[in-house]
Write an enzyme that holds these catalytic residues in place. Structure first.
Site, PDB file in Angstrom:
ATOM      1  N   HIS A  71       0.871  -1.198   0.000  1.00 58.56           N
ATOM      2  CA  HIS A  71       0.000   0.000   0.000  1.00 58.56           C
ATOM      3  C   HIS A  71       0.898   1.236   0.000  1.00 58.56           C
ATOM      4  O   HIS A  71       1.515   1.566   1.008  1.00 58.56           O
ATOM      5  CB  HIS A  71      -0.895   0.007   1.246  1.00 58.56           C
ATOM      6  CG  HIS A  71      -1.814   1.189   1.329  1.00 58.56           C
ATOM      7  ND1 HIS A  71      -3.111   1.077   1.755  1.00 58.56           N
ATOM      8  CD2 HIS A  71      -1.646   2.491   1.052  1.00 58.56           C
ATOM      9  CE1 HIS A  71      -3.695   2.260   1.729  1.00 58.56           C
ATOM     10  NE2 HIS A  71      -2.811   3.143   1.312  1.00 58.56           N
TER      11      HIS A  71
ATOM     12  N   HIS B   5       1.488   5.427  -1.608  1.00 60.44           N
ATOM     13  CA  HIS B   5       1.106   6.632  -2.356  1.00 60.44           C
ATOM     14  C   HIS B   5       2.357   7.246  -2.963  1.00 60.44           C
ATOM     15  O   HIS B   5       3.287   7.596  -2.234  1.00 60.44           O
ATOM     16  CB  HIS B   5       0.447   7.658  -1.434  1.00 60.44           C
ATOM     17  CG  HIS B   5      -0.822   7.158  -0.837  1.00 60.44           C
ATOM     18  ND1 HIS B   5      -2.047   7.324  -1.440  1.00 60.44           N
ATOM     19  CD2 HIS B   5      -1.067   6.461   0.299  1.00 60.44           C
ATOM     20  CE1 HIS B   5      -2.987   6.765  -0.699  1.00 60.44           C
ATOM     21  NE2 HIS B   5      -2.424   6.226   0.369  1.00 60.44           N
ATOM     22  N   LEU B   6       2.365   7.390  -4.281  1.00 62.23           N
ATOM     23  CA  LEU B   6       3.508   8.020  -4.953  1.00 62.23           C
ATOM     24  C   LEU B   6       3.168   9.390  -5.508  1.00 62.23           C
ATOM     25  O   LEU B   6       4.070  10.141  -5.893  1.00 62.23           O
ATOM     26  CB  LEU B   6       4.017   7.123  -6.089  1.00 62.23           C
ATOM     27  CG  LEU B   6       4.731   5.838  -5.688  1.00 62.23           C
ATOM     28  CD1 LEU B   6       5.071   5.017  -6.930  1.00 62.23           C
ATOM     29  CD2 LEU B   6       5.990   6.124  -4.880  1.00 62.23           C
TER      30      LEU B   6
ATOM     31  N   LYS C 151      -9.297  -0.243  -5.620  1.00 63.40           N
ATOM     32  CA  LYS C 151      -9.256   0.381  -4.307  1.00 63.40           C
ATOM     33  C   LYS C 151     -10.626   0.970  -3.980  1.00 63.40           C
ATOM     34  O   LYS C 151     -11.166   1.756  -4.747  1.00 63.40           O
ATOM     35  CB  LYS C 151      -8.200   1.490  -4.302  1.00 63.40           C
ATOM     36  CG  LYS C 151      -8.188   2.352  -3.062  1.00 63.40           C
ATOM     37  CD  LYS C 151      -7.709   1.579  -1.844  1.00 63.40           C
ATOM     38  CE  LYS C 151      -7.839   2.416  -0.584  1.00 63.40           C
ATOM     39  NZ  LYS C 151      -6.606   2.478   0.169  1.00 63.40           N
TER      40      LYS C 151
ATOM     41  N   HIS D  41     -10.199   0.880   2.125  1.00 60.47           N
ATOM     42  CA  HIS D  41     -10.038   1.859   3.200  1.00 60.47           C
ATOM     43  C   HIS D  41     -11.232   1.660   4.123  1.00 60.47           C
ATOM     44  O   HIS D  41     -12.343   2.037   3.786  1.00 60.47           O
ATOM     45  CB  HIS D  41      -9.991   3.288   2.652  1.00 60.47           C
ATOM     46  CG  HIS D  41      -9.748   4.294   3.737  1.00 60.47           C
ATOM     47  ND1 HIS D  41      -8.569   4.993   3.864  1.00 60.47           N
ATOM     48  CD2 HIS D  41     -10.521   4.692   4.782  1.00 60.47           C
ATOM     49  CE1 HIS D  41      -8.626   5.776   4.930  1.00 60.47           C
ATOM     50  NE2 HIS D  41      -9.803   5.620   5.506  1.00 60.47           N
TER      51      HIS D  41
ATOM     52  N   HIS E  29      -4.375  -0.856   6.221  1.00 60.09           N
ATOM     53  CA  HIS E  29      -3.914  -0.022   7.344  1.00 60.09           C
ATOM     54  C   HIS E  29      -4.820  -0.148   8.581  1.00 60.09           C
ATOM     55  O   HIS E  29      -5.366   0.831   9.072  1.00 60.09           O
ATOM     56  CB  HIS E  29      -3.743   1.442   6.944  1.00 60.09           C
ATOM     57  CG  HIS E  29      -4.832   2.029   6.072  1.00 60.09           C
ATOM     58  ND1 HIS E  29      -6.158   1.898   6.351  1.00 60.09           N
ATOM     59  CD2 HIS E  29      -4.745   2.748   4.935  1.00 60.09           C
ATOM     60  CE1 HIS E  29      -6.847   2.520   5.406  1.00 60.09           C
ATOM     61  NE2 HIS E  29      -6.011   3.041   4.541  1.00 60.09           N
TER      62      HIS E  29
ATOM     63  N   LEU F 177      -4.992   8.866   8.393  1.00 57.65           N
ATOM     64  CA  LEU F 177      -6.290   8.192   8.444  1.00 57.65           C
ATOM     65  C   LEU F 177      -6.123   6.757   7.966  1.00 57.65           C
ATOM     66  O   LEU F 177      -5.465   6.545   6.954  1.00 57.65           O
ATOM     67  CB  LEU F 177      -7.306   8.930   7.573  1.00 57.65           C
ATOM     68  CG  LEU F 177      -7.735  10.291   8.150  1.00 57.65           C
ATOM     69  CD1 LEU F 177      -8.503  11.105   7.119  1.00 57.65           C
ATOM     70  CD2 LEU F 177      -8.555  10.091   9.423  1.00 57.65           C
TER      71      LEU F 177
ATOM     72  N   ASP G 209       1.378   2.581   3.545  1.00 50.06           N
ATOM     73  CA  ASP G 209       0.530   3.772   3.394  1.00 50.06           C
ATOM     74  C   ASP G 209       1.384   5.037   3.484  1.00 50.06           C
ATOM     75  O   ASP G 209       0.911   6.089   3.929  1.00 50.06           O
ATOM     76  CB  ASP G 209      -0.589   3.799   4.436  1.00 50.06           C
ATOM     77  CG  ASP G 209      -1.706   4.777   4.055  1.00 50.06           C
ATOM     78  OD1 ASP G 209      -1.730   5.238   2.900  1.00 50.06           O
ATOM     79  OD2 ASP G 209      -2.538   5.090   4.927  1.00 50.06           O
TER      80      ASP G 209
ATOM     81  N   ALA H 281      -4.034  14.471   5.895  1.00 49.20           N
ATOM     82  CA  ALA H 281      -3.749  13.201   6.572  1.00 49.20           C
ATOM     83  C   ALA H 281      -2.670  12.448   5.827  1.00 49.20           C
ATOM     84  O   ALA H 281      -2.740  12.325   4.608  1.00 49.20           O
ATOM     85  CB  ALA H 281      -5.016  12.360   6.625  1.00 49.20           C
TER      86      ALA H 281
HETATM   87  O1  DOR Z   1      -3.373   9.206   6.062  1.00 49.02           O
HETATM   88  C1  DOR Z   1      -3.723   8.900   4.939  1.00 49.02           C
HETATM   89  N1  DOR Z   1      -3.219   9.513   3.846  1.00 49.02           N
HETATM   90  N2  DOR Z   1      -4.634   7.959   4.807  1.00 49.02           N
HETATM   91  C2  DOR Z   1      -5.168   7.661   3.613  1.00 49.02           C
HETATM   92  O2  DOR Z   1      -6.025   6.820   3.561  1.00 49.02           O
HETATM   93  C3  DOR Z   1      -4.774   8.407   2.392  1.00 49.02           C
HETATM   94  C4  DOR Z   1      -3.458   9.009   2.542  1.00 49.02           C
HETATM   95  C5  DOR Z   1      -3.173  10.048   1.487  1.00 49.02           C
HETATM   96  O3  DOR Z   1      -3.436   9.798   0.304  1.00 49.02           O
HETATM   97  O4  DOR Z   1      -2.690  11.120   1.836  1.00 49.02           O
HETATM   98 ZN    ZN Z   2      -3.402   5.052   1.722  1.00 53.61          ZN
END
Ligand code: DOR
Ligand code: ZN
Length: 345
Positions: free
Chosen positions: A14, A16-17, A100, A137, A175, A220, A248, A264
């Site tokens: 999991h 995020h790029l 997702k 999620h 997560h 989150l 995450d 978040a």
């Molecule tokens: O803390 C988080 N940041 N939780 C998520 O589910 C998404 C992520 C984000 O894309 O920033």
């Molecule tokens: Zn995420």
């Protein structure tokens, strides 16, 4: 005391790029040690079609250092309008790995997420038949549900009914942050697994809120009470096949984090493995680290574990950057609030 450890090269289930300047700056932090990662589709605009996933994969590959064999596993962002035929086609063509599910407004760029979960039944049926995993999620977003209860309520009101309607669907509850989630996953069939982040193994809600508000610990699902953190540590370090790493790692610029309405996300890619080794050492479970980082995930997703190995060596405190510079701003690296001693070759 163990001072060197050889494990199969890890994967991040999991990640995020983002895109553009952030992508180029954060990708090396993951590609340095991880072989594969499931790439989240919550861009703005989101990744909705196979064609968009392929174009995004190309941008990721173009941002990789020459010779890197890092493999991005692409996802589609599931909406109430997702076409089951497009999902099946994209999977057949190797364009996507998973879908997702964001409940609408649950987190960053989730406004296009799902409000009425009955509207995705046809897609979920297609996914069950085609063996496409659903990454979830797991939080409700109802105003009357307290933020600290949102995961448990989601399991009860949304996830369990979905799994009853689609018993063959492969689901990752991502997560996870609560004992409730650990228990639910442990009690379920082999079609359900959970990913656990690095930061949820390290911080509880006191770290976020008790001695001044710490925006870089805001993510989150939000960090919960200490008893839940301990439950996650137990699940992660037991070696049990249903739990694996999904960092995450979620980069945001500092001005977005340190803001009256802060974003978040914790950015852990830079020190994820060093922190994990420290956590597993604290739990006297270094022999289980490889299961969590490198074996349970591939086994759940039906992939081969990586053949290559990495070596971790315990030495003087690890030095890592506090911030990652990008052309558009700085990103703060997660601070585990403890010295780290495990170096990764
Ligand atoms: O803390 C988080 N940041 N939780 C998520 O589910 C998404 C992520 C984000 O894309 O920033
Ligand atoms: Zn995420």
């Amino acid at each position: 005391m163990t001072t060197t450890l050889s494990i199969r090269r890890p994967d991040d289930w999991h990640l995020h790029l983002r895109d553009g300047a952030i992508l180029s700056a954060v990708l090396p932090e993951t590609a340095r040690h991880f072989a594969r990662a499931i790439i989240m589709p919550n861009l703005d605009p989101p990744i909705l079609t196979g064609e968009q996933a392929v174009a995004y994969r190309e941008r990721i590959r173009a941002a990789l250092a020459k010779g890197s064999d890092f493999e991005p596993l692409m996802t589609l962002y599931l909406t109430e309008n997702t076409d089951p035929n497009e999902v099946a086609r994209a999977k057949r063509n190797g364009e996507i790995f998973a879908l997702k599910l964001y409940p609408a407004n649950a987190t960053t760029n989730s406004a296009s997420g799902v409000r009425d979960f009955s509207k995705i039944d046809a897609v979920l049926e297609t996914m069950s038949e085609a063996g496409i995993p659903l990454c979830v999620h797991g939080e409700v977003t109802d105003d009357d549900v307290d933020i600290f209860d949102r995961e448990a309520v989601f399991i009860d009101r949304v996830l369990d009914p979905i799994r009853r309607r689609h018993p063959e669907l492969k689901v990752t509850l991502e997560h996870i942050t609560t004992q409730t989630a650990v228990d639910y996953v442990n009690a379920a069939t082999t079609k359900l697994a959970a990913s656990i982040t690095v930061h949820h193994l390290v911080i509880n809600r006191n770290d976020l809120l008790a001695s001044g508000i710490r925006p870089h610990y805001y993510c989150l699902p939000i960090a919960k009470r200490e008893e839940h953190r301990l439950a996650l540590r137990k699940a992660a370090t037991a070696g049990a096949s249903k739990f694996f790493l999904g960092t995450d790692s979620a980069p945001h610029f500092d001005d977005g984090k340190e803001h009256p309405c802060g974003c978040a996300g914790c950015f852990t890619a830079t020190n994820a493995l060093a922190i994990l080794a420290q956590v597993f050492e604290q739990e006297d479970a270094l022999d289980k680290l490889e299961f969590f980082t490198s074996r349970n995930g591939p086994s759940f997703y039906g992939l081969s574990p990586n053949q290559e190995r990495i070596t971790l060596t315990r030495a003087d405190a690890v030095a890592y950057p506090r911030k990652i510079d990008t052309q558009e701003g700085q990103i703060t690296v997660f601070n585990p609030n403890m010295p780290l001693y495990w170096h990764i070759d």
